[in-house]
Design a protein around this motif. Structure first.
Motif, PDB file in Angstrom:
ATOM      1  N   MET A 195       0.829  -1.200   0.000  1.00 46.48           N
ATOM      2  CA  MET A 195       0.000   0.000   0.000  1.00 46.48           C
ATOM      3  C   MET A 195       0.866   1.252   0.000  1.00 46.48           C
ATOM      4  SD  MET A 195      -3.314  -0.616   2.431  1.00 46.48           S
ATOM      5  CE  MET A 195      -4.682  -1.630   1.880  1.00 46.48           C
ATOM      6  N   VAL A 196       0.314   2.336  -0.578  1.00 47.27           N
ATOM      7  CA  VAL A 196       1.016   3.613  -0.680  1.00 47.27           C
ATOM      8  C   VAL A 196       0.177   4.686   0.000  1.00 47.27           C
ATOM      9  CG1 VAL A 196       2.087   5.277  -2.254  1.00 47.27           C
ATOM     10  CG2 VAL A 196       1.955   2.851  -2.901  1.00 47.27           C
ATOM     11  N   GLY A 197       0.830   5.499   0.847  1.00 48.74           N
ATOM     12  CA  GLY A 197       0.115   6.551   1.549  1.00 48.74           C
ATOM     13  C   GLY A 197       1.011   7.753   1.787  1.00 48.74           C
ATOM     14  N   TRP A 198       0.410   8.807   2.318  1.00 48.09           N
ATOM     15  CA  TRP A 198       1.176  10.003   2.657  1.00 48.09           C
ATOM     16  C   TRP A 198       1.926   9.788   3.960  1.00 48.09           C
ATOM     17  CZ3 TRP A 198       1.614  12.507  -1.529  1.00 48.09           C
ATOM     18  CH2 TRP A 198       0.548  12.739  -2.390  1.00 48.09           C
ATOM     19  N   ALA A 199       3.159  10.268   4.020  1.00 50.23           N
ATOM     20  CA  ALA A 199       4.036  10.002   5.161  1.00 50.23           C
ATOM     21  C   ALA A 199       3.689  10.884   6.365  1.00 50.23           C
ATOM     22  CB  ALA A 199       5.491  10.234   4.760  1.00 50.23           C
ATOM     23  N   GLY A 200       3.974  10.361   7.539  1.00 50.04           N
ATOM     24  CA  GLY A 200       3.854  11.135   8.766  1.00 50.04           C
ATOM     25  C   GLY A 200       2.456  11.575   9.119  1.00 50.04           C
ATOM     26  N   GLY A 201       1.449  10.889   8.617  1.00 50.65           N
ATOM     27  CA  GLY A 201       0.074  11.297   8.897  1.00 50.65           C
ATOM     28  C   GLY A 201      -0.319  12.591   8.210  1.00 50.65           C
ATOM     29  N   SER A 202       0.477  13.002   7.208  1.00 50.49           N
ATOM     30  CA  SER A 202       0.237  14.274   6.531  1.00 50.49           C
ATOM     31  C   SER A 202      -0.614  14.051   5.274  1.00 50.49           C
ATOM     32  CB  SER A 202       1.573  14.918   6.145  1.00 50.49           C
ATOM     33  OG  SER A 202       2.207  14.147   5.124  1.00 50.49           O
ATOM     34  N   THR A 203      -0.653  15.076   4.430  1.00 54.16           N
ATOM     35  CA  THR A 203      -1.343  14.983   3.137  1.00 54.16           C
ATOM     36  C   THR A 203      -0.379  15.297   1.998  1.00 54.16           C
ATOM     37  OG1 THR A 203      -2.090  17.280   3.386  1.00 54.16           O
ATOM     38  CG2 THR A 203      -3.609  15.553   4.093  1.00 54.16           C
ATOM     39  N   GLY A 204       0.873  14.890   2.158  1.00 51.57           N
ATOM     40  CA  GLY A 204       1.872  15.073   1.119  1.00 51.57           C
ATOM     41  C   GLY A 204       2.678  16.345   1.317  1.00 51.57           C
ATOM     42  N   PRO A 205       3.688  16.536   0.473  1.00 48.07           N
ATOM     43  CA  PRO A 205       4.012  15.740  -0.721  1.00 48.07           C
ATOM     44  C   PRO A 205       4.878  14.498  -0.458  1.00 48.07           C
ATOM     45  CG  PRO A 205       5.478  17.613  -0.596  1.00 48.07           C
ATOM     46  CD  PRO A 205       4.545  17.745   0.569  1.00 48.07           C
ATOM     47  N   ASP A 206       5.271  14.276   0.831  1.00 48.39           N
ATOM     48  CA  ASP A 206       6.054  13.075   1.131  1.00 48.39           C
ATOM     49  C   ASP A 206       5.137  11.863   1.194  1.00 48.39           C
ATOM     50  OD1 ASP A 206       9.060  13.928   2.346  1.00 48.39           O
ATOM     51  OD2 ASP A 206       7.562  15.515   2.311  1.00 48.39           O
ATOM     52  N   PHE A 207       5.551  10.766   0.578  1.00 48.34           N
ATOM     53  CA  PHE A 207       4.761   9.545   0.513  1.00 48.34           C
ATOM     54  C   PHE A 207       5.661   8.349   0.776  1.00 48.34           C
ATOM     55  CE2 PHE A 207       6.664  10.051  -3.595  1.00 48.34           C
ATOM     56  CZ  PHE A 207       6.967   8.780  -4.021  1.00 48.34           C
ATOM     57  N   TRP A 219       0.361   1.299  13.337  1.00 45.82           N
ATOM     58  CA  TRP A 219      -0.037   2.602  12.805  1.00 45.82           C
ATOM     59  C   TRP A 219      -1.545   2.808  12.850  1.00 45.82           C
ATOM     60  CZ3 TRP A 219       3.434   1.968   7.871  1.00 45.82           C
ATOM     61  CH2 TRP A 219       4.757   2.317   8.199  1.00 45.82           C
ATOM     62  N   ALA A 220      -2.257   1.754  13.191  1.00 45.12           N
ATOM     63  CA  ALA A 220      -3.727   1.816  13.226  1.00 45.12           C
ATOM     64  C   ALA A 220      -4.254   2.403  11.906  1.00 45.12           C
ATOM     65  CB  ALA A 220      -4.201   2.624  14.438  1.00 45.12           C
ATOM     66  N   HIS A 221      -5.121   3.419  11.998  1.00 49.82           N
ATOM     67  CA  HIS A 221      -5.709   4.042  10.802  1.00 49.82           C
ATOM     68  C   HIS A 221      -5.166   5.462  10.612  1.00 49.82           C
ATOM     69  CE1 HIS A 221      -8.730   0.806  10.349  1.00 49.82           C
ATOM     70  NE2 HIS A 221      -8.749   0.798  11.671  1.00 49.82           N
ATOM     71  N   ASP A 222      -3.926   5.681  11.032  1.00 44.56           N
ATOM     72  CA  ASP A 222      -3.365   7.040  11.035  1.00 44.56           C
ATOM     73  C   ASP A 222      -3.167   7.625   9.648  1.00 44.56           C
ATOM     74  OD1 ASP A 222      -3.253   6.618  13.727  1.00 44.56           O
ATOM     75  OD2 ASP A 222      -1.063   6.580  13.879  1.00 44.56           O
ATOM     76  N   HIS A 223      -2.771   6.804   8.681  1.00 42.48           N
ATOM     77  CA  HIS A 223      -2.325   7.324   7.399  1.00 42.48           C
ATOM     78  C   HIS A 223      -3.454   7.417   6.364  1.00 42.48           C
ATOM     79  CE1 HIS A 223       1.501   5.871   9.185  1.00 42.48           C
ATOM     80  NE2 HIS A 223       1.984   6.945   8.592  1.00 42.48           N
ATOM     81  N   THR A 224      -3.324   8.455   5.536  1.00 42.18           N
ATOM     82  CA  THR A 224      -4.191   8.574   4.368  1.00 42.18           C
ATOM     83  C   THR A 224      -3.585   7.729   3.252  1.00 42.18           C
ATOM     84  OG1 THR A 224      -4.927  10.799   4.957  1.00 42.18           O
ATOM     85  CG2 THR A 224      -5.140  10.151   2.644  1.00 42.18           C
ATOM     86  N   VAL A 225      -4.277   6.674   2.883  1.00 40.18           N
ATOM     87  CA  VAL A 225      -3.790   5.723   1.871  1.00 40.18           C
ATOM     88  C   VAL A 225      -4.492   6.034   0.550  1.00 40.18           C
ATOM     89  CG1 VAL A 225      -3.511   3.287   1.286  1.00 40.18           C
ATOM     90  CG2 VAL A 225      -3.480   4.018   3.684  1.00 40.18           C
ATOM     91  N   PHE A 226      -3.751   6.006  -0.554  1.00 40.73           N
ATOM     92  CA  PHE A 226      -4.368   6.333  -1.837  1.00 40.73           C
ATOM     93  C   PHE A 226      -4.046   5.351  -2.952  1.00 40.73           C
ATOM     94  CE2 PHE A 226      -0.401   8.739  -1.515  1.00 40.73           C
ATOM     95  CZ  PHE A 226       0.259   8.377  -2.683  1.00 40.73           C
ATOM     96  N   GLY A 227      -3.209   4.351  -2.683  1.00 45.41           N
ATOM     97  CA  GLY A 227      -2.889   3.416  -3.758  1.00 45.41           C
ATOM     98  C   GLY A 227      -2.125   2.204  -3.269  1.00 45.41           C
ATOM     99  N   GLN A 228      -1.724   1.351  -4.224  1.00 48.06           N
ATOM    100  CA  GLN A 228      -0.924   0.184  -3.921  1.00 48.06           C
ATOM    101  C   GLN A 228      -0.128  -0.208  -5.162  1.00 48.06           C
ATOM    102  OE1 GLN A 228      -4.941  -2.498  -4.096  1.00 48.06           O
ATOM    103  NE2 GLN A 228      -3.225  -3.388  -3.038  1.00 48.06           N
ATOM    104  N   LEU A 229       0.975  -0.901  -4.934  1.00 46.60           N
ATOM    105  CA  LEU A 229       1.797  -1.324  -6.062  1.00 46.60           C
ATOM    106  C   LEU A 229       0.968  -2.182  -7.003  1.00 46.60           C
ATOM    107  CD1 LEU A 229       5.297  -2.143  -4.528  1.00 46.60           C
ATOM    108  CD2 LEU A 229       4.381   0.028  -5.359  1.00 46.60           C
ATOM    109  N   ALA A 230       1.141  -1.931  -8.300  1.00 47.44           N
ATOM    110  CA  ALA A 230       0.229  -2.508  -9.285  1.00 47.44           C
ATOM    111  C   ALA A 230       0.712  -3.807  -9.897  1.00 47.44           C
ATOM    112  CB  ALA A 230      -0.045  -1.500 -10.401  1.00 47.44           C
ATOM    113  N   ASP A 231       2.027  -4.097  -9.900  1.00 47.76           N
ATOM    114  CA  ASP A 231       2.493  -5.280 -10.619  1.00 47.76           C
ATOM    115  C   ASP A 231       3.867  -5.716 -10.101  1.00 47.76           C
ATOM    116  OD1 ASP A 231       4.265  -3.420 -11.773  1.00 47.76           O
ATOM    117  OD2 ASP A 231       2.889  -3.058 -13.427  1.00 47.76           O
ATOM    118  N   GLU A 232       4.325  -6.852 -10.611  1.00 44.52           N
ATOM    119  CA  GLU A 232       5.599  -7.426 -10.176  1.00 44.52           C
ATOM    120  C   GLU A 232       6.779  -6.548 -10.583  1.00 44.52           C
ATOM    121  OE1 GLU A 232       8.011  -9.986  -8.156  1.00 44.52           O
ATOM    122  OE2 GLU A 232       5.813  -9.881  -8.170  1.00 44.52           O
TER     123      GLU A 232
END
Length: 274
Positions: A195-207, A219-232
């Motif tokens: 999974m890919v999300g914004w770092a430090g509980g922020s909203t970017g630009p660090d991810f 981390w519980a539900h702290d991070h805003t997640v927006f994607g995941q790795l798509a392929d090998e």
């Protein structure tokens, strides 16, 4: 005699009034007939024909629209494979692509991030804008559990809001927020590998890309997640980054940050594994 004369006069006046009213009514009736000479049954027939023409016109319009649709499908079918692929990319732009080079690989490496609007729509809009604007960035951190970077865009970027709490999940009132995110809350799913999300509980630009073995329950539900790795291929790129020299000191940072470009979006490739 006088009373009889008065009665005759009154009767004559009333008769005159009646004659005037009758003549006025006849004139009105004649005018109405001249305005519309069609008899009542004929008017009913005209109304029926009008309704029929309306239905026919609606049917024809529907057939024209359907024909245009079919012609559009035929046009797509005659397009070249390259054109069809480009159109498909524009219709379903669900993947952001990070392209970069390393000193240990001769060929360029690619990380494809499948975007999920159901996790954070504003983050997907941000990443989509970054892809369209051709933004750049740097990958600078390499841990056993994550690879982290920062987006660098010259354009004015859309605002990002923190993700919402997943359906059926309630924020933990006893949650002790980390020092880097003192106002942590419920902003996304429990992160799992890839999974890919914004770092430090922020909203970017660090991810960051989470690459830990199990769910990141700490981390519980702290991070805003927006994607995941798509392929090998994306996992191969992450493994290549993990082989680069690092320096430690609290956090494990790449000795030489890796520059990347955000490329055009496209459909993800199946077969992503850890």
């Amino acid at each position: 005699m006088r009373r009889r004369s008065d009665a005759s006069l009154c009767g004559g006046v009333c008769l005159l009034v009646l004659i005037v009213v009758f003549c006025h009514w006849v004139l009105l009736l004649q005018k109405a007939i001249e305005t519309d000479r069609k008899p009542f049954p004929k008017r009913l027939v005209d109304l029926a024909q009008l309704a029929y023409r309306t239905d026919v016109n609606a049917s024809v319009a529907s057939q024209i629209a359907e024909g245009q649709k079919l012609r559009g499908s035929d046009a797509d079918a005659t397009e070249s494979p390259q054109t069809q692929e480009a159109h498909s990319t524009r219709r379903e732009p669900n993947v952001a692509v990070l392209k970069f080079h390393t000193d240990i690989a001769s060929a360029p490496l690619t990380i494809r991030i499948r975007l999920h609007t159901e996790w954070s729509e504003s983050s997907v809009i941000y990443m989509s804008h970054a892809a369209e604007a051709g933004c750049g960035g740097q990958l600078y951190r390499s841990e056993t559990f994550l690879v982290q970077g920062r987006l660098l865009c010259r354009d004015q970027m859309p605002m990002v809001a923190k993700g919402s709490c997943p359906e059926g999940v309630s924020p933990d009132p006893h949650r002790r927020c980390p020092s880097h995110d003192p106002l942590c809350g419920c902003h996304g799913p429990i992160m799992t590998r890839g999974m890919v999300g914004w770092a430090g509980g922020s909203t970017g630009p660090d991810f960051f890309v989470y690459i830990g073995d199990g769910p990141a329950l700490h981390w519980a539900h702290d991070h805003t997640v927006f994607g995941q790795l798509a392929d090998e291929e994306s996992w191969d790129a992450v493994r290549a980054l993990r082989k680069l020299p690092v320096r430690t000191g609290g956090m494990t940072m790449l000795t030489k940050p890796v520059d990347f470009e955000v490329g055009p979006r496209g459909e993800h490739r199946e077969g992503a594994t850890a």
